[in-house]
Design a protein around this motif. Structure first.
Motif, mmCIF file in Angstrom:
data_model
loop_
_atom_site.group_PDB
_atom_site.id
_atom_site.type_symbol
_atom_site.label_atom_id
_atom_site.label_comp_id
_atom_site.label_asym_id
_atom_site.label_seq_id
_atom_site.Cartn_x
_atom_site.Cartn_y
_atom_site.Cartn_z
ATOM 1 N N PRO A 1 47.282 24.842 13.813
ATOM 2 C CA PRO A 1 46.791 26.099 13.244
ATOM 3 C C PRO A 1 45.358 26.354 13.658
ATOM 4 C CG PRO A 1 48.006 24.864 11.615
ATOM 5 C CD PRO A 1 47.872 23.960 12.799
ATOM 6 N N LEU A 2 45.015 27.617 13.820
ATOM 7 C CA LEU A 2 43.704 27.996 14.336
ATOM 8 C C LEU A 2 42.579 27.473 13.440
ATOM 9 C CD1 LEU A 2 42.200 29.577 16.526
ATOM 10 C CD2 LEU A 2 42.456 31.632 15.121
ATOM 11 N N ALA A 3 42.841 27.405 12.148
ATOM 12 C CA ALA A 3 41.803 26.942 11.230
ATOM 13 C C ALA A 3 41.447 25.470 11.440
ATOM 14 C CB ALA A 3 42.239 27.164 9.784
ATOM 15 N N GLU A 4 42.427 24.683 11.937
ATOM 16 C CA GLU A 4 42.180 23.253 12.136
ATOM 17 C C GLU A 4 41.397 22.968 13.402
ATOM 18 O OE1 GLU A 4 45.754 21.038 11.923
ATOM 19 O OE2 GLU A 4 46.434 21.936 10.026
ATOM 20 N N LEU A 5 41.338 23.941 14.298
ATOM 21 C CA LEU A 5 40.673 23.691 15.578
ATOM 22 C C LEU A 5 39.187 23.414 15.384
ATOM 23 C CD1 LEU A 5 41.044 23.671 18.700
ATOM 24 C CD2 LEU A 5 40.369 26.076 18.670
ATOM 25 N N GLU A 6 38.588 23.987 14.365
ATOM 26 C CA GLU A 6 37.164 23.812 14.153
ATOM 27 C C GLU A 6 36.825 22.369 13.766
ATOM 28 O OE1 GLU A 6 36.158 26.663 11.224
ATOM 29 O OE2 GLU A 6 36.701 28.410 12.440
ATOM 30 N N HIS A 7 37.792 21.664 13.189
ATOM 31 C CA HIS A 7 37.553 20.273 12.798
ATOM 32 C C HIS A 7 38.055 19.291 13.853
ATOM 33 C CE1 HIS A 7 36.643 21.917 8.878
ATOM 34 N NE2 HIS A 7 37.825 22.543 8.874
ATOM 35 N N PHE A 8 38.458 19.815 15.008
ATOM 36 C CA PHE A 8 39.076 18.971 16.013
ATOM 37 C C PHE A 8 38.046 18.331 16.932
ATOM 38 C CE2 PHE A 8 40.781 18.557 20.344
ATOM 39 C CZ PHE A 8 41.828 17.677 20.118
ATOM 40 N N GLN A 9 36.881 18.920 17.084
ATOM 41 C CA GLN A 9 35.947 18.508 18.123
ATOM 42 C C GLN A 9 35.537 17.044 17.968
ATOM 43 O OE1 GLN A 9 32.541 20.988 18.484
ATOM 44 N NE2 GLN A 9 31.947 20.177 20.472
ATOM 45 N N GLN A 10 35.366 16.591 16.750
ATOM 46 C CA GLN A 10 34.913 15.218 16.553
ATOM 47 C C GLN A 10 35.991 14.188 16.888
ATOM 48 O OE1 GLN A 10 34.072 14.686 12.392
ATOM 49 N NE2 GLN A 10 35.902 15.846 11.768
ATOM 50 N N HIS A 11 37.259 14.645 17.006
ATOM 51 C CA HIS A 11 38.338 13.718 17.317
ATOM 52 C C HIS A 11 38.743 13.760 18.784
ATOM 53 C CE1 HIS A 11 38.734 13.090 13.031
ATOM 54 N NE2 HIS A 11 38.897 14.411 12.844
ATOM 55 N N VAL A 12 38.066 14.584 19.596
ATOM 56 C CA VAL A 12 38.430 14.664 21.004
ATOM 57 C C VAL A 12 38.068 13.377 21.708
ATOM 58 C CG1 VAL A 12 38.015 15.904 23.145
ATOM 59 C CG2 VAL A 12 38.127 17.147 20.997
ATOM 60 N N ARG A 13 38.933 12.941 22.591
ATOM 61 C CA ARG A 13 38.713 11.689 23.306
ATOM 62 C C ARG A 13 37.516 11.824 24.219
ATOM 63 N NH1 ARG A 13 43.123 8.240 23.508
ATOM 64 N NH2 ARG A 13 42.479 7.597 25.571
#
Length: 787
Positions: free
Chosen positions: A775-787
């Motif tokens: 979901p688009l709302a979760e993308l904002e919290h994704f950056q810290q989990h990027v490899r």
């Protein structure tokens, strides 16, 4: 009495004037009025001189005679000019004779002339002028009355003239002794002559009326005949007068033109000889009804034989003219040439039921024949089949060699199909490169019928696959293609026409999905898939308003694994069915047009997100990519729609990236480039999705204002194990670098794939290795989990 006896010798000869007058009228025609007036003037002048030459003397220098009567008759019968000449001659001669009564006599003639002329003027015109039969009756209805009035005035004028004889005592004595007698004698003479003249004129009027009536009838008949001849010859249709035995009595020029014969040749024939033999019986039957009195007229469409042997269609209308005693006289026939109209009707019928290009039955005639095929199958108990045929890659021939070669190929295929089927079967063209065959009377057993249908379908498939030779620019060429065939069996009238066609269409779809150049039978699984598709299509109309559609985002990272943006993807969760694949509902959205409202919603959501991120430094540099469908991009208001949404949301255009496939470009490159340039002027960037899967992708790289290309995941999936895929990926990366295009690799799922791409200079990555769509709302919290 002495006066009366003295006047008789002068009065009796005057009665002869009536005979002379009648003779003049009989001898000199009314058309020669001048000569008639001259003759009458001579007669009445002579009579005037005669009566003055032999007068009756009543006193010295005073004579009585019939001069007043003669003058009145001259004016009454001859008219003013004859009367005036007669009066002038009488006055001069009386003055020449002299005596005591000379002046009185001349005055009496003058008074007589003036009074008579006034009487005639009072009655509008003289009744008995030189033209003896006036057009209008005078006010006094009976001409005898006019004669009596003139006679009274003539006698009174002469009697009054006696009073002028000097001395007055002598004049009075003569008036008393002779005046009244003179007036009475003249009145009697006028009465006798007026009666005779009235009788004569009445007879003449009757004879003239009869002659005029006869002449009018003759003229009317002549005019009627002339009008008939004009109408007969100038009529816009052929006209013939036909005897009861069929011989042609009279024909007009138009009929000669219609039948291609001159008048003499046509009249020498009978109507039976110029009638097409197959139409003669119907014509003769109607003729018999006319002769029997059963009908008054009849109308018939029939064919005639022209002189050159050609057939002429005509609309025939026939009536019978009878003698006064009821015996048949002749037929009058009107023949209208309708050959051109019949040709148009035939052309319309051909266009309505026949394909113009291949001369095969069209869809309308095919459905009609299929309906009868079902009826025959019901009666015979034999199975039949529908073969729906589609030419594989026919569009390639049309696009590369032109529509004229494509049309020739379709005509060739139509001929081959006719040669493959039996006489009782039907071959039709539904449109484009789609043909259909109805096979009848296959077998009573379903398995045997299916086997027979398969054999015939295979023959058709092989016939279509034969080479097609044509010339292009004086160079012989060959085109060879294959065919996909869908087969649907029918047995009686159990299935509806539309269902049979849908079954065959499903089978054809399955044949294409199986790799083309094959044939497939309809089965129940196809029907189930069709019903599921219908349910999805119906639910799609309400999915957006029911908030069933959701926007997901799949991360895109750079070489260092940092989040640089995301691609927005559409997902559909149905409350009854569950998650529905985009591969199912996106094509349906394209077909139904709902993709326009859905695409606008996605575009607005992306712009709202970008506007919000622009105010947050940690997200301000991120981009969002959205897929633009071909129908959405070709919409006339697409560019204005994007401009409006950007203005309303305040999103930074440079962070918005529009992705599309090369299918958008294929049909109209110029329009695509124009719209992209308009959007680029706003600051929007572009990415070509699924690059490498189209046959002309490389040509678009130099035409389109692209910023980025995305390598299709079909190449990424096997590039570490397939040398061809690896070579393609390497080539794409190399070309992109030389053209300064950014590259995104889609479908990266393994470390090995990432390593290969990294080593060959790939800049951006997208795939399950970095994150699934969320979901688009979760993308904002994704950056810290990027490899």
């Amino acid at each position: 009495m002495a006066v009366l006896l003295g006047l008789l010798p002068t009065l009796l000869p005057i009665l002869g004037l009536f005979g002379l007058y009648v003779a003049v009228l009989a001898v000199i025609p009314g058309a020669r009025l001048r000569w008639r007036n001259v003759a009458l003037a001579l007669i009445f002048t002579g009579a005037m001189l005669y009566t003055l030459a032999y007068p009756f003397a009543v006193a010295p220098g005073v004579v009585l005679d019939a001069r007043g009567a003669i003058l009145g008759v001259a004016i009454l019968f001859g008219g003013p000019w004859v009367g005036g000449i007669t009066a002038l001659a009488g006055c001069l001669f009386r003055l020449h004779l002299g005596g005591a009564g000379a002046v009185a006599g001349a005055f009496g003639l003058t008074l007589n002339l003036l009074g008579t002329l006034w009487l005639l003027r009072y009655q509008s015109r003289p009744l008995l002028a030189a033209q003896p039969f006036p057009a209008a009756m005078p006010r006094l209805a009976h001409p005898l009355r006019l004669g009596l009035l003139v006679g009274c005035w003539a006698g009174l004028a002469e009697a009054l003239s006696l009073l002028l004889i000097p001395p007055w005592q002598q004049g009075w004595r003569l008036f008393v002794e002779s005046g009244l007698t003179l007036a009475g004698v003249q009145l009697l003479g006028f009465f006798v002559m007026g009666s005779l003249l009235w009788t004569y004129h009445q007879r003449q009027l009757l004879e003239l009326a009869l002659r005029r009536a006869e002449l009018d009838l003759l003229l009317e008949r002549q005019e009627r005949d002339e009008r008939f001849e004009v109408i007969f010859e100038q009529a816009a249709v052929g006209i013939a007068l036909v005897a009861p035995d069929g011989s042609l009595l009279k024909v007009n020029g138009k009929l000669c033109d219609i039948l291609g014969l001159d008048r003499a040749e046509l009249v020498a024939r009978t109507f039976q000889a110029v009638t097409y033999p197959e139409d003669l019986d119907a014509d003769l039957a109607r003729v018999a009804q006319l002769l029997a009195g059963e009908i008054d007229t009849y109308q018939l469409e029939k064919r005639y034989l022209r002189g050159d042997g050609a057939l002429v269609w005509a609309n025939l209308t026939v009536s019978l003219v009878r003698h006064g005693d009821g015996r048949p006289h002749y037929f009058i026939s009107f023949i209208e040439d309708i050959s051109e109209r019949k040709a148009y009707q035939q052309q319309i019928s051909t266009l309505a039921f026949q394909d113009v290009l291949t001369e095969l039955p069209n869809r309308r005639l095919f459905l009609d024949r299929l309906r009868y095929a079902l009826v025959r199958s019901e009666r015979s108990g034999l199975y039949g089949a529908i073969l729906l045929l589609d030419l594989d890659h026919f569009k390639t021939l049309n696009d590369t060699q032109g529509h004229d070669v494509g049309d020739s190929f379709l005509q060739c295929i139509a001929l081959r199909l006719r040669e493959c089927v039996r006489a009782e079967d039907t071959v039709a063209r539904l449109g484009g490169d789609e043909f259909v065959v109805i096979l009848e009377g296959l077998a009573k057993d379903e398995a045997r019928a299916a086997s027979r249908a398969e054999q015939l379908a295979e023959q058709i498939r092989l016939a279509v696959g034969l080479p097609f030779s044509f010339e292009r620019k004086n160079s012989p060429r060959v085109f060879q293609t294959t065919a996909s065939v869908g087969i649907s069996l029918f047995h009686g009238e159990q299935a509806a026409l539309d269902d049979l066609l849908k079954h065959a269409d499903l089978a054809l779809y399955d044949a294409k999905a199986a790799g083309r150049n094959t044939l497939c039978f309809y089965n129940i699984e196809m029907q189930y898939a069709l019903e599921i598709r219908a349910v999805i299509q119906s639910a799609l109309y309400h999915a957006q308003e029911l908030n069933e559609l959701q926007i997901y985002a799949q991360p895109q990272v750079d070489r260092g694994g940092r989040l640089v943006g995301a691609e927005l993807l559409l997902r559909w969760h149905h409350p009854m069915v569950g998650w529905i694949s985009p591969n199912q509902f996106i094509p349906l959205a394209e077909e139904t047009g709902t993709i326009l409202s859905i695409g606008q919603w996605v575009l607005r959501s992306a712009c709202q997100t970008l506007a919000r991120w622009a105010r947050q430094p940690q997200y301000a540099a991120l981009t969002l990519s959205i897929n633009v469908s071909i129908r959405q991009f070709r919409h006339a208001g697409f560019v204005d729609e994007v401009r409006t949404i950007l203005a309303e949301t305040g999103a930074p255009p440079a962070r918005l990236k529009l992705e599309f496939t090369e299918s958008i470009v294929i049909d109209n490159v110029d329009d695509t480039v124009r719209k992209m340039n308009q959007l680029r002027q706003m600051g929007i960037r572009f990415s070509m999705d699924d690059f490498g899967t189209g046959y002309s992708s490389l040509s678009y790289l130099k035409k389109l204002p692209l910023d980025q290309i995305k390598i299709d995941q079909s190449f990424i999936r096997d590039m570490t194990s397939d040398a061809d895929d690896a070579a393609i990926v390497t080539a794409i990366l190399s070309i992109s670098r030389s053209l300064s295009l950014q590259v995104v690799a889609e479908g990266v799922e393994t470390e090995a794939q990432q390593q290969f791409l990294y080593e060959h200079g790939c800049e951006l990555y997208q795939g399950f290795l970095y994150g699934r769509p969320m979901p688009l709302a979760e993308l904002e919290h994704f950056q810290q989990h990027v490899r």
